[in-house]
Write an enzyme that holds these catalytic residues in place. Structure first.
Site, PDB file in Angstrom:
ATOM      1  N   LYS A 172       0.834  -1.203   0.000  1.00  0.00           N
ATOM      2  CA  LYS A 172       0.000   0.000   0.000  1.00  0.00           C
ATOM      3  C   LYS A 172       0.871   1.256   0.000  1.00  0.00           C
ATOM      4  CE  LYS A 172      -3.472   2.831   0.293  1.00  0.00           C
ATOM      5  NZ  LYS A 172      -4.389   2.939   1.432  1.00  0.00           N
ATOM      6  N   LEU A 173       1.950   1.248   0.771  1.00  0.00           N
ATOM      7  CA  LEU A 173       2.842   2.414   0.791  1.00  0.00           C
ATOM      8  C   LEU A 173       3.557   2.578  -0.541  1.00  0.00           C
ATOM      9  CD1 LEU A 173       4.328   2.202   4.398  1.00  0.00           C
ATOM     10  CD2 LEU A 173       2.486   3.675   3.549  1.00  0.00           C
TER      11      LEU A 173
END
Length: 293
Positions: A172-173
């Site tokens: 996600k990052l």
């Protein structure tokens, strides 16, 4: 299964309404000032709880949908936190955007308390949450994911198992770095084009017909052309938080952050000027010449 949710914000509200209306599950939620109005979900049968522990005690699945690692850690480990009251065999589904190292620690705490933990950060927008069409990037044991798939199916279009615990938040990052990075770069270019008097529709059309065609352009074009920010209700302060989480993750792994440092610096200017609650599309205006004066 009885479902609990902590964090009924822009994304969490959509999750809650679909768990109830599409999934048909009973739902408890943490009554918190940061929630969106909860009349709709209460009308669908949701039950408010005073503490995270109360939510956990009532639930087989506890969904977390809060801002980041400090909030997740407080919810899990606080005096009235989830770990203090989790049911044996219950599953925590962390849909927040958080640091992988923190996720691993929270997973250990929940495992010692008798539960299981998966990280399941979301991609897509609040509109998709409302429609029950979120995508999830899930890290954790496959059997734990399989246990909660019926709940996840009520508010998602796609669920990808991306690896062990922590890999959901890691990806996600990475995803948000690329997405926010693209939009920050585009907003800076759009601001310069506007300062030079370039027709905004021509600017968008030229990019769309060449190397600038992208999801970033699709999301920012309504603001570039007609100052419509509602297609991406994502605060600049949250965008900066995600970029800085990416930088922290990169520092921990020894990766370079040259470009990420520049994106963070660009986002820091409006945040430090007290404009962090502006939506990301509004960077097109905030980056214009003289905008901060």
């Amino acid at each position: 299964m009885h479902v609990g949710i902590i964090g009924v914000g822009l994304m969490g509200h959509g999750i809650a309404r679909n768990v109830l209306s599409r999934g048909g599950f009973a739902l408890s939620f943490l009554d918190h000032p940061g929630n969106q109005p909860t009349d709709e979900i209460v009308g669908l049968g949701a039950r408010p709880c005073a503490t995270s522990a109360e939510v956990a005690a009532a639930s087989d699945v506890v969904i977390l949908c809060v801002t980041g690692s400090p909030q997740v850690e407080a919810i899990i480990t606080g005096a009235d936190g989830v770990a203090s009251a989790i049911r044996p065999g219950a599953v925590v589904v962390d849909c927040s955007t958080a640091l992988p190292e923190s996720t691993l620690r929270m997973g250990e705490i929940i495992a010692k308390a008798g539960g299981a933990y998966i990280d399941a950060p979301m991609t897509r927008t609040a509109k998709h949450a409302h429609e029950g069409k979120l995508n999830l990037l899930v890290g954790g044991a496959a059997e734990t994911l399989d246990k909660v798939r019926p709940v996840l199916a009520s508010f998602t279009e796609k669920v990808d198992h991306v690896g062990p615990l922590g890999h959901g938040h890691r990806l996600k990052l990475l995803h948000n770095y690329v997405s926010v990075g693209f939009m920050t770069l585009l907003a800076e270019a759009a601001a310069q084009a506007a300062d030079a008097g370039v027709d905004p529709q021509v600017f968008v059309d030229v990019l769309a017909g060449g190397g600038g065609a992208s999801a970033a352009l699709d999301r920012l074009a309504p603001y570039i052309v007609s100052q419509d920010r509602e297609g991406l209700p994502f605060a600049v302060s949250n965008a900066q938080k995600d970029i800085d989480y990416y930088r922290a993750m990169s520092d921990a792994s020894g990766a370079q952050t040259v470009v990420a440092d520049g994106v963070s610096a660009a986002l820091a200017k409006p945040v430090e000027a007290g404009l962090g609650e502006a939506y990301v599309p509004e960077l097109v205006k905030l980056f214009r010449k003289g905008a901060g004066s």
